[in-house]
Design a protein around this motif. Structure first.
Motif, PDB file in Angstrom:
ATOM      1  N   ASP A  64       4.942   6.285   3.336  1.00 50.12           N
ATOM      2  CA  ASP A  64       5.438   5.837   2.045  1.00 50.12           C
ATOM      3  C   ASP A  64       4.314   5.843   1.016  1.00 50.12           C
ATOM      4  O   ASP A  64       3.159   6.098   1.344  1.00 50.12           O
ATOM      5  N   PHE A  65       4.649   5.567  -0.223  1.00 47.31           N
ATOM      6  CA  PHE A  65       3.636   5.475  -1.265  1.00 47.31           C
ATOM      7  C   PHE A  65       2.687   4.324  -0.944  1.00 47.31           C
ATOM      8  O   PHE A  65       3.107   3.297  -0.418  1.00 47.31           O
ATOM      9  N   VAL A  66       1.419   4.504  -1.263  1.00 53.01           N
ATOM     10  CA  VAL A  66       0.396   3.494  -1.008  1.00 53.01           C
ATOM     11  C   VAL A  66      -0.519   3.427  -2.227  1.00 53.01           C
ATOM     12  O   VAL A  66      -0.768   4.436  -2.885  1.00 53.01           O
ATOM     13  N   SER A  67      -1.005   2.234  -2.515  1.00 53.52           N
ATOM     14  CA  SER A  67      -1.939   2.076  -3.634  1.00 53.52           C
ATOM     15  C   SER A  67      -3.333   2.488  -3.192  1.00 53.52           C
ATOM     16  O   SER A  67      -3.628   2.591  -1.995  1.00 53.52           O
ATOM     17  N   ALA A  68      -4.206   2.704  -4.157  1.00 50.40           N
ATOM     18  CA  ALA A  68      -5.603   3.018  -3.840  1.00 50.40           C
ATOM     19  C   ALA A  68      -6.229   1.864  -3.058  1.00 50.40           C
ATOM     20  O   ALA A  68      -6.984   2.096  -2.104  1.00 50.40           O
ATOM     21  N   GLN A  69      -5.897   0.630  -3.440  1.00 51.69           N
ATOM     22  CA  GLN A  69      -6.430  -0.528  -2.727  1.00 51.69           C
ATOM     23  C   GLN A  69      -5.939  -0.554  -1.281  1.00 51.69           C
ATOM     24  O   GLN A  69      -6.704  -0.865  -0.366  1.00 51.69           O
ATOM     25  N   GLY A  70      -4.667  -0.246  -1.087  1.00 52.41           N
ATOM     26  CA  GLY A  70      -4.108  -0.212   0.264  1.00 52.41           C
ATOM     27  C   GLY A  70      -4.757   0.866   1.110  1.00 52.41           C
ATOM     28  O   GLY A  70      -5.075   0.650   2.286  1.00 52.41           O
TER      29      GLY A  70
END
Length: 135
Positions: free
Chosen positions: A28-34
Motif C-alpha cells: 500500500d501507499f507509505v509515507s517517507a517517515q514510514g
C-alpha cells in the motif's frame, strides 16, 4: 564505491537501491517517515531527507506513484508502469488499483470545451476492515 548512471542521469546508489527495495515490499501507499522507519528496522543507515529525495526521484522517473493523504505525501511502487487510478483507505492506506474512467473524463472535458492533456484520479474512502473497527 562505484555507482551506475540511470535514466536521465540519476545515479543508482546503495541508498536508492535500499529505498526502492523497501518500497517494493510495501503493498500500500507509505509515507517517507514510514519507509524511513522500515529502513531503520532493517539496519539501513539512511537519513530521512535522503529517503524523501530518493522517493521523489523515483516518482519523477515514473517508478513510484505519489498521492496526498492526510496532509502528507504517500508513495507506492508502480507495478505496471501504465496509467492507472487508485481506491485508497484514508485510515490504513490500503490501496486497490481501479479501472480508469477514460471515457467519462473525455466526455466531461468535451462537454465543457476542454481537450484532455492528462488527468489523475484517486478515490478516497474507508476500507471494509477499517469500517468494522469504526462500528
Amino acid at each position: 564505491m562505484s555507482s551506475r548512471r540511470g535514466r536521465r542521469g540519476t545515479q543508482h546508489t546503495r541508498q536508492k537501491d535500499a529505498v526502492l527495495k523497501a518500497l517494493s515490499g510495501c503493498d500500500d501507499f507509505v509515507s517517507a517517515q514510514g519507509l524511513h522507519r522500515i529502513l531503520n528496522e532493517e539496519g539501513q543507515g539512511i537519513g530521512l531527507s535522503t529517503v524523501y529525495r530518493q522517493l521523489n526521484a523515483l516518482a519523477d522517473d515514473g517508478k513510484a506513484d505519489i498521492i496526498h493523504l492526510n496532509d502528507q505525501q504517500m508513495f507506492r511502487i508502480c507495478q505496471d508502469g501504465e496509467h492507472h487510478h487508485h481506491l485508497v483507505c484514508e485510515h490504513c492506506g490500503r490501496t486497490i488499483e481501479i479501472e480508469p474512467p477514460e471515457q467519462w473524463v473525455h466526455s466531461v472535458a468535451e462537454e465543457h470545451g476542454f481537450s484532455v492533456n492528462s488527468h489523475t484520479l484517486e478515490v478516497f474512502g474507508i476500507c471494509p476492515d477499517c469500517q468494522r473497527w469504526e462500528a
